[in-house]
Design a protein around this motif. Structure first.
Motif, PDB file in Angstrom:
ATOM      1  N   SER A 142      64.411  28.886   1.012  1.00 51.94           N
ATOM      2  CA  SER A 142      65.892  29.002   1.357  1.00 51.94           C
ATOM      3  C   SER A 142      66.079  29.967   2.594  1.00 51.94           C
ATOM      4  O   SER A 142      66.707  29.579   3.595  1.00 51.94           O
ATOM      5  CB  SER A 142      66.611  29.978   0.375  1.00 51.94           C
ATOM      6  N   ARG A 143      65.182  30.991   2.899  1.00 50.15           N
ATOM      7  CA  ARG A 143      65.413  31.706   3.813  1.00 50.15           C
ATOM      8  C   ARG A 143      65.057  30.977   5.202  1.00 50.15           C
ATOM      9  O   ARG A 143      65.646  30.929   5.970  1.00 50.15           O
ATOM     10  CB  ARG A 143      64.360  32.802   3.942  1.00 50.15           C
ATOM     11  N   SER A 144      63.761  30.150   5.202  1.00 51.02           N
ATOM     12  CA  SER A 144      63.170  29.389   6.303  1.00 51.02           C
ATOM     13  C   SER A 144      64.245  28.446   6.640  1.00 51.02           C
ATOM     14  O   SER A 144      64.592  28.000   7.888  1.00 51.02           O
ATOM     15  CB  SER A 144      62.057  28.829   5.998  1.00 51.02           C
ATOM     16  N   THR A 145      64.979  27.694   5.503  1.00 49.65           N
ATOM     17  CA  THR A 145      65.629  26.561   5.585  1.00 49.65           C
ATOM     18  C   THR A 145      67.131  27.156   6.304  1.00 49.65           C
ATOM     19  O   THR A 145      67.566  26.246   7.305  1.00 49.65           O
ATOM     20  CB  THR A 145      66.128  25.883   4.411  1.00 49.65           C
ATOM     21  N   VAL A 146      67.612  28.093   5.976  1.00 49.63           N
ATOM     22  CA  VAL A 146      68.784  28.533   6.365  1.00 49.63           C
ATOM     23  C   VAL A 146      68.753  29.157   7.733  1.00 49.63           C
ATOM     24  O   VAL A 146      69.598  28.752   8.699  1.00 49.63           O
ATOM     25  CB  VAL A 146      69.522  29.847   5.556  1.00 49.63           C
ATOM     26  N   GLN A 147      67.521  29.704   8.277  1.00 49.01           N
ATOM     27  CA  GLN A 147      67.228  30.071   9.446  1.00 49.01           C
ATOM     28  C   GLN A 147      67.066  29.003  10.350  1.00 49.01           C
ATOM     29  O   GLN A 147      67.803  28.852  11.539  1.00 49.01           O
ATOM     30  CB  GLN A 147      65.845  31.069   9.579  1.00 49.01           C
ATOM     31  N   ALA A 148      66.609  27.913   9.932  1.00 50.86           N
ATOM     32  CA  ALA A 148      66.392  26.720  10.693  1.00 50.86           C
ATOM     33  C   ALA A 148      67.887  25.966  10.975  1.00 50.86           C
ATOM     34  O   ALA A 148      68.051  25.293  12.157  1.00 50.86           O
ATOM     35  CB  ALA A 148      65.221  25.766  10.252  1.00 50.86           C
ATOM     36  N   ALA A 149      68.733  25.747   9.803  1.00 51.55           N
ATOM     37  CA  ALA A 149      69.892  25.087   9.918  1.00 51.55           C
ATOM     38  C   ALA A 149      70.854  25.978  11.049  1.00 51.55           C
ATOM     39  O   ALA A 149      71.353  25.197  11.651  1.00 51.55           O
ATOM     40  CB  ALA A 149      70.556  25.184   8.449  1.00 51.55           C
ATOM     41  N   ILE A 150      70.815  27.368  10.949  1.00 50.68           N
ATOM     42  CA  ILE A 150      71.551  27.959  12.063  1.00 50.68           C
ATOM     43  C   ILE A 150      70.927  27.865  13.492  1.00 50.68           C
ATOM     44  O   ILE A 150      71.614  27.638  14.286  1.00 50.68           O
ATOM     45  CB  ILE A 150      71.542  29.409  11.542  1.00 50.68           C
ATOM     46  N   GLU A 151      69.832  27.628  13.496  1.00 50.07           N
ATOM     47  CA  GLU A 151      69.132  27.489  14.872  1.00 50.07           C
ATOM     48  C   GLU A 151      69.553  25.868  15.440  1.00 50.07           C
ATOM     49  O   GLU A 151      69.580  25.607  16.388  1.00 50.07           O
ATOM     50  CB  GLU A 151      67.649  27.514  14.827  1.00 50.07           C
ATOM     51  N   VAL A 152      69.791  25.040  14.314  1.00 50.57           N
ATOM     52  CA  VAL A 152      70.030  23.680  14.587  1.00 50.57           C
ATOM     53  C   VAL A 152      71.524  23.683  15.341  1.00 50.57           C
ATOM     54  O   VAL A 152      71.824  23.109  16.359  1.00 50.57           O
ATOM     55  CB  VAL A 152      70.138  22.750  13.608  1.00 50.57           C
ATOM     56  N   LEU A 153      72.371  24.471  14.605  1.00 48.03           N
ATOM     57  CA  LEU A 153      73.777  24.386  15.337  1.00 48.03           C
ATOM     58  C   LEU A 153      73.679  25.008  16.423  1.00 48.03           C
ATOM     59  O   LEU A 153      74.882  25.095  17.262  1.00 48.03           O
ATOM     60  CB  LEU A 153      74.551  25.340  14.074  1.00 48.03           C
ATOM     61  N   ALA A 154      73.024  26.284  16.757  1.00 45.63           N
ATOM     62  CA  ALA A 154      72.811  26.801  18.321  1.00 45.63           C
ATOM     63  C   ALA A 154      72.289  25.945  19.128  1.00 45.63           C
ATOM     64  O   ALA A 154      72.403  26.415  20.305  1.00 45.63           O
ATOM     65  CB  ALA A 154      72.070  27.995  17.903  1.00 45.63           C
ATOM     66  N   GLY A 155      71.676  24.778  18.688  1.00 43.98           N
ATOM     67  CA  GLY A 155      71.172  24.047  19.722  1.00 43.98           C
ATOM     68  C   GLY A 155      69.565  24.293  20.043  1.00 43.98           C
ATOM     69  O   GLY A 155      69.108  23.668  21.109  1.00 43.98           O
ATOM     70  N   ALA A 156      69.065  25.191  19.407  1.00 41.31           N
ATOM     71  CA  ALA A 156      67.428  25.736  19.616  1.00 41.31           C
ATOM     72  C   ALA A 156      66.614  24.919  18.784  1.00 41.31           C
ATOM     73  O   ALA A 156      65.473  25.189  19.149  1.00 41.31           O
ATOM     74  CB  ALA A 156      67.607  27.133  19.250  1.00 41.31           C
ATOM     75  N   ARG A 157      67.127  24.002  18.057  1.00 41.26           N
ATOM     76  CA  ARG A 157      66.222  23.399  17.065  1.00 41.26           C
ATOM     77  C   ARG A 157      66.651  21.851  16.748  1.00 41.26           C
ATOM     78  O   ARG A 157      67.849  21.608  16.902  1.00 41.26           O
ATOM     79  CB  ARG A 157      65.812  24.160  15.814  1.00 41.26           C
ATOM     80  N   ALA A 158      65.772  20.917  16.895  1.00 46.97           N
ATOM     81  CA  ALA A 158      66.174  19.487  16.485  1.00 46.97           C
ATOM     82  C   ALA A 158      66.398  19.509  15.055  1.00 46.97           C
ATOM     83  O   ALA A 158      65.728  20.007  14.162  1.00 46.97           O
ATOM     84  CB  ALA A 158      65.024  18.473  16.979  1.00 46.97           C
ATOM     85  N   VAL A 159      67.335  18.643  14.672  1.00 50.82           N
ATOM     86  CA  VAL A 159      67.863  18.497  13.111  1.00 50.82           C
ATOM     87  C   VAL A 159      66.757  17.768  12.396  1.00 50.82           C
ATOM     88  O   VAL A 159      66.700  18.172  11.283  1.00 50.82           O
ATOM     89  CB  VAL A 159      69.276  18.039  13.060  1.00 50.82           C
ATOM     90  N   GLN A 160      65.978  16.892  13.153  1.00 53.09           N
ATOM     91  CA  GLN A 160      65.005  16.080  12.576  1.00 53.09           C
ATOM     92  C   GLN A 160      63.959  17.144  11.918  1.00 53.09           C
ATOM     93  O   GLN A 160      62.971  16.844  10.822  1.00 53.09           O
ATOM     94  CB  GLN A 160      64.531  15.112  13.273  1.00 53.09           C
ATOM     95  N   GLN A 161      63.671  18.208  12.321  1.00 52.92           N
ATOM     96  CA  GLN A 161      62.705  19.298  11.862  1.00 52.92           C
ATOM     97  C   GLN A 161      63.052  19.664  10.377  1.00 52.92           C
ATOM     98  O   GLN A 161      62.077  20.251   9.710  1.00 52.92           O
ATOM     99  CB  GLN A 161      62.786  20.322  12.883  1.00 52.92           C
ATOM    100  N   LEU A 162      64.260  19.234   9.979  1.00 48.07           N
ATOM    101  CA  LEU A 162      64.750  19.687   8.583  1.00 48.07           C
ATOM    102  C   LEU A 162      64.553  18.471   7.687  1.00 48.07           C
ATOM    103  O   LEU A 162      65.066  18.647   6.554  1.00 48.07           O
ATOM    104  CB  LEU A 162      66.094  20.405   8.454  1.00 48.07           C
TER     105      LEU A 162
END
Length: 118
Positions: A12-32
């Motif tokens: 949950s922690r890693s998924t939430v962190q990644a999702a927020i980074e997607v919203l920030a534009g710092a991570r591609a959504v496909q990584q999830l």
């Protein structure tokens, strides 16, 4: 099942962190893609696109949304042997937000079937 509870909290922690980074534009959504089901992935992608389209001058905090996100805490509750519900508190530069998740065990791994970001 303390070990499984810890595993769910870590996922949950890693998924939430990644999702927020997607919203920030710092991570591609496909990584999830392996962690989120198709509906959650599409919804996150849509929300990220809307966030990127928002003009920075639209509100005083618009330019600071999703800056320096950090998952502050995670709690998980077992619903059934194959379903958990979790919540997380995310601290950003200008706000604190809540995130709710539902994780379901598939044959291979835990997948997020509901992701609500406040």
């Amino acid at each position: 099942m303390p070990d499984e509870d810890q595993q769910i909290c870590a996922i949950s922690r890693s998924t939430v962190q990644a999702a927020i980074e997607v919203l920030a534009g710092a991570r591609a959504v496909q990584q999830l893609a392996r962690r989120l089901d198709d509906r959650c992935l599409a919804a996150l992608q849509h929300r990220a696109a809307l966030t990127r389209r928002m003009p920075c001058g639209a509100s005083p905090t618009a330019g600071r949304l999703h800056r320096n996100p950090s998952v502050h805490s995670v709690r998980a509750c077992r619903v059934t042997a194959d379903i958990y519900e979790a919540s997380a508190v995310v601290v950003e530069e200008s706000r604190v937000r809540a995130v709710a998740l539902r994780l379901e065990r598939s044959r291979l791994a835990w997948r997020v079937t509901v992701l609500e970001i406040g």
